[in-house]
Scaffold this motif. Structure first.
Motif, mmCIF file in Angstrom:
data_model
loop_
_atom_site.group_PDB
_atom_site.id
_atom_site.type_symbol
_atom_site.label_atom_id
_atom_site.label_comp_id
_atom_site.label_asym_id
_atom_site.label_seq_id
_atom_site.Cartn_x
_atom_site.Cartn_y
_atom_site.Cartn_z
ATOM 1 N N ALA A 157 -133.018 56.930 14.025
ATOM 2 C CA ALA A 157 -133.617 55.952 13.112
ATOM 3 C C ALA A 157 -134.627 56.627 12.198
ATOM 4 O O ALA A 157 -134.669 56.354 10.977
ATOM 5 C CB ALA A 157 -134.270 54.833 13.908
ATOM 6 N N ASN A 158 -135.440 57.512 12.746
ATOM 7 C CA ASN A 158 -136.425 58.221 11.928
ATOM 8 C C ASN A 158 -135.753 59.072 10.859
ATOM 9 O O ASN A 158 -136.244 59.168 9.721
ATOM 10 C CB ASN A 158 -137.318 59.100 12.813
ATOM 11 N N LEU A 159 -134.624 59.699 11.203
ATOM 12 C CA LEU A 159 -133.884 60.493 10.235
ATOM 13 C C LEU A 159 -133.399 59.621 9.076
ATOM 14 O O LEU A 159 -133.568 59.970 7.899
ATOM 15 C CB LEU A 159 -132.699 61.181 10.916
ATOM 16 N N LEU A 160 -132.806 58.481 9.399
ATOM 17 C CA LEU A 160 -132.280 57.610 8.351
ATOM 18 C C LEU A 160 -133.401 57.087 7.459
ATOM 19 O O LEU A 160 -133.219 56.941 6.240
ATOM 20 C CB LEU A 160 -131.498 56.461 8.980
ATOM 21 N N GLU A 161 -134.551 56.839 8.045
ATOM 22 C CA GLU A 161 -135.685 56.398 7.232
ATOM 23 C C GLU A 161 -136.191 57.524 6.336
ATOM 24 O O GLU A 161 -136.600 57.278 5.190
ATOM 25 C CB GLU A 161 -136.783 55.840 8.136
ATOM 26 N N ARG A 162 -136.154 58.759 6.816
ATOM 27 C CA ARG A 162 -136.526 59.890 5.958
ATOM 28 C C ARG A 162 -135.571 60.009 4.772
ATOM 29 O O ARG A 162 -135.975 60.455 3.688
ATOM 30 C CB ARG A 162 -136.528 61.202 6.753
ATOM 31 N N LEU A 163 -134.326 59.634 4.978
ATOM 32 C CA LEU A 163 -133.345 59.663 3.897
ATOM 33 C C LEU A 163 -133.553 58.516 2.908
ATOM 34 O O LEU A 163 -132.914 58.492 1.858
ATOM 35 C CB LEU A 163 -131.923 59.586 4.465
#
Length: 201
Positions: A157-163
Motif C-alpha cells: 500500500a505504501n508503494l502504491l501511494e508513493r506512485l
C-alpha cells in the motif's frame, strides 16, 4: 460539451521496445537463465505471504519462469506482460513486475510486482512501478490503471501511494487466503491524474 475523442492506441499486437529503461533499471522479458534469481525470492514464505501462490519449490519456480518468459506481447484484452527488473549497473535481477491489459474497449490496465527483500530500501519497486504506469498511460493510452492487494500488506500500500495512486476501495473479507478470510484493497490512477502528477495538462 462534446466528449473528446479517445486517444489512439498502438496497433496490435503490441510489444514494448525492450528493455524498458528507467534511470537505474532495465525491465526486460524473463528468460530461463533467470531461474536462480527468481527462485531465490519465490521460495521465501515472507515474500509470498500476501500473494495467491507460493512459496515455490524448484519445480514451481521453473514452471513460473517458463510462463513468465512467454508474456512479452499484448494482443487482446486480458493479455499480460511479465518482466524481469534488472539493475543496469550490476546486471542484478531484483524482482519482476506484471502489467495486465484488462480491457481494450474501456482502456483499463492493472499492475503488480514482486521483489527480492534482499534489495529493499533502494526505491527499485517505486521506479519500476512508475515505468509500468508510464507504459500504460503514455504508450497504451489507457484511461485507468488499478492495483489490488491484501489489506494487511501495508508495504505494498505504501508503494502504491508513493506512485501517487489513490486508495479507491476496501472490500471486507472478500477472499479466503491461507485458511482465513482477508480484506482486499483497491488502488487506482486515472490518466488525467498521471498527467497532473507530471505537470502536464
Amino acid at each position: 460539451m462534446p466528449t473528446p475523442p479517445a486517444p489512439t492506441t498502438p496497433s496490435l499486437p503490441y510489444t514494448p521496445d525492450y528493455p524498458i529503461r528507467t534511470e537505474r533499471l532495465d525491465l526486460r522479458p524473463v528468460t530461463h537463465d533467470d531461474f536462480a534469481a527468481i527462485h531465490a525470492y519465490q521460495r521465501r514464505p515472507e515474500v509470498c505471504r500476501y500473494l495467491y501462490w507460493g512459496p515455490f519449490d524448484e519445480a514451481g519456480s521453473r514452471a513460473s519462469v517458463a510462463t513468465k518468459s512467454t508474456r512479452t506481447t499484448l494482443r487482446e484484452s486480458g493479455d499480460i506482460l511479465q518482466l524481469a527488473v534488472v539493475v543496469r549497473e550490476t546486471g542484478t535481477l531484483v524482482g519482476d513486475v506484471t502489467f495486465v491489459w484488462t480491457s481494450r474497449e474501456h482502456r483499463q490496465g492493472g499492475i503488480g510486482y514482486v521483489f527480492n527483500p534482499d534489495h529493499a530500501g533502494h526505491g527499485y519497486a517505486t521506479e519500476a512501478g512508475r515505468a509500468l504506469l508510464k507504459l500504460g498511460f503514455e504508450e497504451l493510452q489507457l484511461h485507468r490503471i488499478q492495483a489490488e492487494l491484501d489489506g494487511r500488506n501495508t508495504a505494498s500500500a505504501n508503494l502504491l501511494e508513493r506512485l501517487g495512486m489513490r486508495r479507491e476501495g476496501h472490500l471486507r473479507e472478500n477472499e479466503f487466503l491461507d485458511g482465513e478470510w482477508t480484506d482486499e484493497v483497491v488502488y487506482a490512477m486515472l490518466a488525467r491524474e498521471w498527467r497532473a502528477q507530471r505537470g502536464e495538462q
